[in-house]
Write a protein that holds these residues in place. Structure first.
Motif, short mmCIF file in Angstrom:
data_model
loop_
_atom_site.label_atom_id
_atom_site.label_comp_id
_atom_site.label_asym_id
_atom_site.label_seq_id
_atom_site.Cartn_x
_atom_site.Cartn_y
_atom_site.Cartn_z
N SER A 50 0.83 -1.19 0.00
CA SER A 50 0.00 0.00 0.00
C SER A 50 0.88 1.25 0.00
CB SER A 50 -0.90 0.00 1.24
OG SER A 50 -1.62 1.20 1.32
N VAL A 51 0.43 2.28 -0.68
CA VAL A 51 1.21 3.52 -0.72
C VAL A 51 1.13 4.27 0.61
CG1 VAL A 51 1.07 3.85 -3.19
CG2 VAL A 51 -0.69 4.80 -1.75
N PHE A 52 0.19 3.88 1.46
CA PHE A 52 0.08 4.53 2.77
C PHE A 52 1.24 4.15 3.69
CE2 PHE A 52 -4.27 4.59 1.18
CZ PHE A 52 -4.58 5.92 1.38
N VAL A 53 2.02 3.17 3.29
CA VAL A 53 3.18 2.75 4.08
C VAL A 53 4.35 3.71 3.90
CG1 VAL A 53 4.82 0.85 4.39
CG2 VAL A 53 2.43 0.35 3.97
N LEU A 54 4.41 4.39 2.75
CA LEU A 54 5.52 5.31 2.48
C LEU A 54 5.46 6.52 3.42
CD1 LEU A 54 5.55 5.41 -1.41
CD2 LEU A 54 7.22 4.34 0.07
N PRO A 55 6.60 6.92 3.95
CA PRO A 55 6.62 8.07 4.88
C PRO A 55 6.65 9.41 4.12
CG PRO A 55 8.78 7.10 4.73
CD PRO A 55 7.89 6.24 3.89
N PHE A 56 5.49 9.89 3.71
CA PHE A 56 5.42 11.13 2.95
C PHE A 56 5.78 12.35 3.79
CE2 PHE A 56 3.10 8.53 0.03
CZ PHE A 56 3.39 9.08 -1.20
N ALA A 57 5.67 12.28 5.10
CA ALA A 57 5.98 13.42 5.95
C ALA A 57 7.48 13.71 6.00
CB ALA A 57 5.45 13.20 7.36
N ILE A 58 8.29 12.79 5.48
CA ILE A 58 9.74 13.03 5.43
C ILE A 58 10.07 14.20 4.51
CG2 ILE A 58 11.91 11.99 4.63
CD1 ILE A 58 11.05 10.91 7.30
N VAL A 59 9.30 14.34 3.42
CA VAL A 59 9.56 15.43 2.46
C VAL A 59 9.47 16.80 3.13
CG1 VAL A 59 8.76 16.53 0.35
CG2 VAL A 59 8.89 14.06 0.47
N PRO A 60 8.37 17.14 3.81
CA PRO A 60 8.35 18.46 4.45
C PRO A 60 9.32 18.60 5.62
CG PRO A 60 6.33 17.27 4.95
CD PRO A 60 7.07 16.48 3.92
N ILE A 61 9.60 17.51 6.31
CA ILE A 61 10.57 17.59 7.41
C ILE A 61 11.95 17.93 6.87
CG2 ILE A 61 11.82 16.20 9.13
CD1 ILE A 61 9.17 14.76 9.70
N MET A 62 12.39 17.24 5.82
CA MET A 62 13.71 17.51 5.25
C MET A 62 13.78 18.91 4.64
SD MET A 62 15.37 14.90 6.06
CE MET A 62 16.85 14.92 5.13
N LEU A 63 12.70 19.32 3.98
CA LEU A 63 12.71 20.66 3.39
C LEU A 63 12.67 21.75 4.46
CD1 LEU A 63 10.47 20.03 0.30
CD2 LEU A 63 12.89 20.60 0.29
N CYS A 64 11.97 21.50 5.58
CA CYS A 64 11.98 22.47 6.69
C CYS A 64 13.38 22.60 7.28
CB CYS A 64 11.01 22.04 7.79
SG CYS A 64 9.31 22.45 7.48
N LEU A 65 14.06 21.47 7.40
CA LEU A 65 15.39 21.49 8.00
C LEU A 65 16.42 22.18 7.12
CD1 LEU A 65 15.65 17.92 9.54
CD2 LEU A 65 15.42 20.09 10.75
N PHE A 66 16.36 21.93 5.82
CA PHE A 66 17.42 22.42 4.95
C PHE A 66 17.06 23.65 4.12
CE2 PHE A 66 18.44 17.89 5.54
CZ PHE A 66 19.67 18.05 6.15
N ILE A 67 15.78 23.95 3.96
CA ILE A 67 15.42 25.12 3.15
C ILE A 67 14.55 26.06 3.99
CG2 ILE A 67 14.36 25.91 1.01
CD1 ILE A 67 15.26 23.29 -0.25
N ASP A 68 13.23 25.94 3.90
CA ASP A 68 12.35 26.74 4.75
C ASP A 68 10.96 26.11 4.79
OD1 ASP A 68 11.49 27.43 2.22
OD2 ASP A 68 11.13 29.53 2.72
N HIS A 69 10.11 26.65 5.68
CA HIS A 69 8.78 26.08 5.92
C HIS A 69 7.83 26.29 4.74
CE1 HIS A 69 9.98 25.23 9.96
NE2 HIS A 69 10.19 26.50 10.24
N ASN A 70 7.88 27.45 4.13
CA ASN A 70 6.97 27.73 3.02
C ASN A 70 7.22 26.82 1.83
OD1 ASN A 70 5.90 29.79 4.55
ND2 ASN A 70 7.26 31.33 3.67
N THR A 71 8.48 26.64 1.49
CA THR A 71 8.82 25.74 0.40
C THR A 71 8.44 24.30 0.74
OG1 THR A 71 10.64 27.20 -0.16
CG2 THR A 71 10.69 25.00 -1.13
N ALA A 72 8.61 23.95 1.99
CA ALA A 72 8.22 22.60 2.43
C ALA A 72 6.72 22.38 2.25
CB ALA A 72 8.61 22.39 3.89
N PHE A 73 5.93 23.38 2.61
CA PHE A 73 4.48 23.27 2.49
C PHE A 73 4.05 23.14 1.03
CE2 PHE A 73 0.30 25.35 2.04
CZ PHE A 73 -0.45 24.46 2.80
N VAL A 74 4.56 24.01 0.17
CA VAL A 74 4.18 23.99 -1.25
C VAL A 74 4.65 22.70 -1.91
CG1 VAL A 74 4.56 25.12 -3.47
CG2 VAL A 74 4.08 26.48 -1.46
#
Length: 170
Positions: free
Chosen positions: A101-125
């Motif tokens: 199932s695709v629900f097993v993939l950790p999609f929240a990793i994308v905004p976490i990594m982007l928040c850490l290395f870039i910024d929150h707005n880019t992570a959200f978009v």
């Protein structure tokens, strides 16, 4: 079987002729559905490709308009584009091969990594664009879109008071 012709009435006994007519009707209906499905498959694929291209253009327009420093720094730019394209590729592979199932993939990793290395707005978009691209490939797109957008927003909001990357591991 003629159009509009009644094959069988209520409380009528089914004889061999009626059974053959019903069987013919069912076969013709299945044949029609299969022939219509073949042409729709091509249009569905074309529509998905156009939607993914538009989503990527939307992400590029956001970066160009609001985050020029990401576009000027090639490492950040490649990281953002890779984050937005990696998960749709994985979802496409998983759904086409029916691995899990695709629900097993950790999609929240994308905004976490982007928040850490870039910024929150880019992570959200980027998170919204990524899950929108993935939602067209899953079986229940509305449930997927809602669940993953809530998970991504929760991840972003949990990191809003983060001032340095080292605070992530405390």
């Amino acid at each position: 079987i003629d159009e509009g012709k009644v094959i069988i009435r209520k409380d009528e006994i089914v004889d061999k002729i009626t059974a053959r007519a019903i069987g013919t009707y069912i076969k013709q209906k299945e044949k029609l559905e299969k022939s219509q499905g073949k042409g729709n498959w091509l249009f569905m694929l074309l529509g998905q490709i156009i939607f993914i291209i538009l989503c990527m253009l939307l992400l590029l327009a956001y970066i160009r308009q609001y985050k020029r420093e990401i576009m000027e720094n090639s490492n950040k730019f490649v990281f953002t584009i890779l984050a937005a394209t990696l998960y749709p590729v994985m979802v496409g592979f998983i759904t086409s091969n029916a691995i899990t199932s695709v629900f097993v993939l950790p999609f929240a990793i994308v905004p976490i990594m982007l928040c850490l290395f870039i910024d929150h707005n880019t992570a959200f978009v980027t998170n919204l664009i990524t899950i929108a691209m993935c939602s067209i490939m899953v079986g229940s797109p509305y449930k997927f879109l809602l669940l993953q957008s809530i998970a991504g927003c929760s991840a972003i909001l949990s990191l809003r008071d983060l001032s340095s990357r080292s605070q992530m591991f405390r």
